[in-house]
Enzyme design. Structure first.
Site, PDB file in Angstrom:
ATOM      1  N   HIS A 191       0.842  -1.208   0.000  1.00 49.23           N
ATOM      2  CA  HIS A 191       0.000   0.000   0.000  1.00 49.23           C
ATOM      3  C   HIS A 191       0.872   1.251   0.000  1.00 49.23           C
ATOM      4  O   HIS A 191       0.973   1.974   1.000  1.00 49.23           O
ATOM      5  CB  HIS A 191      -0.960  -0.008   1.193  1.00 49.23           C
ATOM      6  CG  HIS A 191      -2.083  -0.982   1.030  1.00 49.23           C
ATOM      7  ND1 HIS A 191      -2.130  -2.185   1.665  1.00 49.23           N
ATOM      8  CD2 HIS A 191      -3.199  -0.926   0.257  1.00 49.23           C
ATOM      9  CE1 HIS A 191      -3.236  -2.841   1.316  1.00 49.23           C
ATOM     10  NE2 HIS A 191      -3.903  -2.104   0.459  1.00 49.23           N
ATOM     11  N   ASN A 192       1.509   1.486  -1.132  1.00 45.83           N
ATOM     12  CA  ASN A 192       2.416   2.628  -1.267  1.00 45.83           C
ATOM     13  C   ASN A 192       2.033   3.438  -2.515  1.00 45.83           C
ATOM     14  O   ASN A 192       0.997   3.176  -3.135  1.00 45.83           O
ATOM     15  CB  ASN A 192       3.862   2.125  -1.346  1.00 45.83           C
ATOM     16  CG  ASN A 192       4.002   1.020  -2.398  1.00 45.83           C
ATOM     17  OD1 ASN A 192       3.393   1.106  -3.465  1.00 45.83           O
ATOM     18  ND2 ASN A 192       4.763  -0.020  -2.103  1.00 45.83           N
ATOM     19  N   LEU A 193       2.869   4.402  -2.877  1.00 44.49           N
ATOM     20  CA  LEU A 193       2.501   5.288  -3.989  1.00 44.49           C
ATOM     21  C   LEU A 193       2.459   4.557  -5.329  1.00 44.49           C
ATOM     22  O   LEU A 193       1.768   4.992  -6.261  1.00 44.49           O
ATOM     23  CB  LEU A 193       3.439   6.515  -4.045  1.00 44.49           C
ATOM     24  CG  LEU A 193       4.915   6.348  -4.410  1.00 44.49           C
ATOM     25  CD1 LEU A 193       5.136   6.452  -5.914  1.00 44.49           C
ATOM     26  CD2 LEU A 193       5.731   7.424  -3.720  1.00 44.49           C
ATOM     27  N   ILE A 194       3.151   3.424  -5.427  1.00 43.62           N
ATOM     28  CA  ILE A 194       3.121   2.667  -6.696  1.00 43.62           C
ATOM     29  C   ILE A 194       1.734   2.045  -6.870  1.00 43.62           C
ATOM     30  O   ILE A 194       1.175   2.035  -7.967  1.00 43.62           O
ATOM     31  CB  ILE A 194       4.215   1.568  -6.765  1.00 43.62           C
ATOM     32  CG1 ILE A 194       5.553   2.107  -6.258  1.00 43.62           C
ATOM     33  CG2 ILE A 194       4.361   1.038  -8.195  1.00 43.62           C
ATOM     34  CD1 ILE A 194       6.647   1.043  -6.174  1.00 43.62           C
ATOM     35  N   HIS A 195       1.188   1.535  -5.765  1.00 41.23           N
ATOM     36  CA  HIS A 195      -0.176   0.977  -5.827  1.00 41.23           C
ATOM     37  C   HIS A 195      -1.172   2.080  -6.225  1.00 41.23           C
ATOM     38  O   HIS A 195      -2.048   1.863  -7.062  1.00 41.23           O
ATOM     39  CB  HIS A 195      -0.548   0.357  -4.474  1.00 41.23           C
ATOM     40  CG  HIS A 195      -1.996   0.002  -4.345  1.00 41.23           C
ATOM     41  ND1 HIS A 195      -2.610  -0.952  -5.134  1.00 41.23           N
ATOM     42  CD2 HIS A 195      -2.977   0.502  -3.530  1.00 41.23           C
ATOM     43  CE1 HIS A 195      -3.898  -1.043  -4.801  1.00 41.23           C
ATOM     44  NE2 HIS A 195      -4.150  -0.165  -3.841  1.00 41.23           N
ATOM     45  N   ASP A 236      -5.733   5.250  -0.875  1.00 41.05           N
ATOM     46  CA  ASP A 236      -5.066   4.543   0.233  1.00 41.05           C
ATOM     47  C   ASP A 236      -4.077   5.471   0.959  1.00 41.05           C
ATOM     48  O   ASP A 236      -3.109   4.990   1.571  1.00 41.05           O
ATOM     49  CB  ASP A 236      -4.332   3.293  -0.285  1.00 41.05           C
ATOM     50  CG  ASP A 236      -5.250   2.084  -0.410  1.00 41.05           C
ATOM     51  OD1 ASP A 236      -6.174   1.946   0.423  1.00 41.05           O
ATOM     52  OD2 ASP A 236      -5.052   1.270  -1.339  1.00 41.05           O
ATOM     53  N   ASP A 289      -8.868  -1.412  -8.064  1.00 40.47           N
ATOM     54  CA  ASP A 289      -8.139  -1.641  -6.812  1.00 40.47           C
ATOM     55  C   ASP A 289      -7.713  -3.101  -6.644  1.00 40.47           C
ATOM     56  O   ASP A 289      -6.681  -3.385  -6.040  1.00 40.47           O
ATOM     57  CB  ASP A 289      -9.051  -1.211  -5.652  1.00 40.47           C
ATOM     58  CG  ASP A 289      -8.304  -0.973  -4.364  1.00 40.47           C
ATOM     59  OD1 ASP A 289      -7.078  -0.812  -4.404  1.00 40.47           O
ATOM     60  OD2 ASP A 289      -8.965  -0.927  -3.297  1.00 40.47           O
TER      61      ASP A 289
END
Ligand code: AMP
Ligand code: ZN
Length: 389
Positions: free
Chosen positions: A86-90, A127, A234
């Protein structure tokens, strides 16, 4: 090495980034490669690029300095807990996937500019400041966030609330400052609905409600349609090519296992998929694909066909069809959202339902088979060497 590519945002992209953005309309878009090429700024690049392509910066008079500050803070929020998944890539991945769904399915022609802005914004923030732990972990550990939101959609409430607070408390980041009161209210209502609906505990209800809507051939509610689009994006990685899906799965499981390690330390029982010693990865992915991902894509595709088919028929009857359009280059050239001629892959006349359904269906099938092979190998090993169990 660097070329200024956008008058609107003033961003300079490296040649590698420019090359990668040429694939932003594709299902196989490699967001990890973009993240590497951009120095861990995949979200910033994807968000700017899409706002620019859909002409939303112009349309909603988004101050470019505010946009820069806002996206920097957004990326910082996504990096706060150093999550493997759950980071900026996601966030960048979900935003690009929403974009693919909008253009390839033709559903963008059913939406207003405000609704398109809302779903791109919602995808980018959905997120924000994720803690790398689940809602259930928040509830069990009685975290501040769980107490604050009374155990209901704890993380999802936080994501959207924290972003709106960011905009509210920092005028220099307020990308919504030039929206009219009505636009601001409508956008907020849509964004809140969409982000709250990414809570997996809403999943079965959401699918059931959409199925019954479709059976009754009632007019489809825009917020519900947009929420299903975002929810599908998502959980879309099991419908992407194996390399992407495998990488996302490994990252998500590592995040789950870290939660499991904390659960063990706290003397709590392991949450599902969180015990690194006993989780059957391949089997759990087959289950996730069969019970969650495939039914979601099936309902989404049915919903889209239901909405877009009448638009295509209407277009073919009229002499001067009106298309919603976006600019396809990252050269900063703006094109109007409404135009009287088609452009590339986003015109209603080129919508290919069969191709759209085939793309995700084929990948899901291949990934399921690959996991089955892996599960088979593991169980075969365990039969031969029972002491490994
Ligand atoms: P979000 O937390 O907004 O990313 O919502 C998606 C949720 O779907 C994640 O928190 C996971 O619980 C779940 N999910 C996504 N991909 C998988 C997967 N491959 N296997 C199991 N759960 C998944
Ligand atoms: Zn997510």
């Amino acid at each position: 090495m660097f070329r200024r590519t956008s008058n609107m945002t003033g961003l300079s992209y490296s040649l590698d980034v420019i090359t990668m953005l040429k694939h932003v309309d594709m299902w196989s878009f490699d967001v990890f490669a973009l993240n590497d090429a951009s120095g861990n700024h995949a979200l910033k690049i994807v968000f700017f690029e899409l706002l620019n392509r859909y002409n939303l910066i112009n349309r909603f008079k988004i101050p470019t300095s505010a946009l820069t500050s806002f996206v920097e803070s957004l990326e910082m929020g996504y990096s706060k807990y150093k999550n493997p998944y759950h980071n900026l890539i996601h966030a960048a991945d979900v935003t690009q996937t929403v974009h693919y769904l909008l253009i390839k399915s033709g559903i963008m022609h059913w939406l207003t500019e405000l609704e398109i802005f809302a779903i791109i914004f919602a995808a980018a923030i959905h997120d924000y400041e994720h803690t790398g732990t689940t809602n259930n972990f928040h509830i069990q550990t009685r975290s501040d966030t769980a107490l604050f939101y009374n155990d209901r959609a704890v993380l999802e409430n936080h994501h959207v609330s924290a972003v709106y607070r960011l905009l509210h408390d920092n005028e220099e980041m307020n990308i919504l400052s030039n929206l009219s009161k009505e636009e601001w209210r409508e956008l907020r209502a849509l964004v809140v609905d969409m982000v709250l609906a990414t809570d997996m505990s809403c999943h079965f209800q959401q699918i059931k409600a959409m199925k019954s809507f479709l059976q009754q051939s009632e007019a489809i509610d825009k917020p519900k349609a947009l929420s299903l689009l975002l929810h599908t994006a998502d959980i879309s990685h099991p419908a992407k090519c194996w390399d992407l899906h495998h990488r996302w799965t490994t990252s998500l499981l590592e995040e789950f296992f870290r939660q499991g390690d904390r659960e063990a330390e706290l003397g709590l029982p392991f949450s599902p998929l969180c015990d690194r010693k006993s989780t059957m990865v391949a089997q759990s992915q087959i289950g996730f694909i069969d019970f969650i991902v495939e039914p979601t894509f099936t309902v989404l595709t049915e919903m889209i066909e239901n909405i877009v088919t009448p638009l295509i028929e209407e277009t073919s009857r009229s002499e001067l069809p009106v298309f919603r359009q976006y600019s396809t280059g990252s050269d900063g050239k703006q094109s109007s959202m409404k135009s009287t001629h088609s452009e590339g892959s986003c015109s209603l006349t080129t919508v290919d339902f069969k191709g759209f359904r085939g793309t995700w269906n084929q990948k899901i099938h291949q990934n399921r088979e690959t996991w089955r092979d892996q599960a088979g190998k593991v169980s075969h090993r365990l039969c031969k060497f029972p002491h490994l169990k």
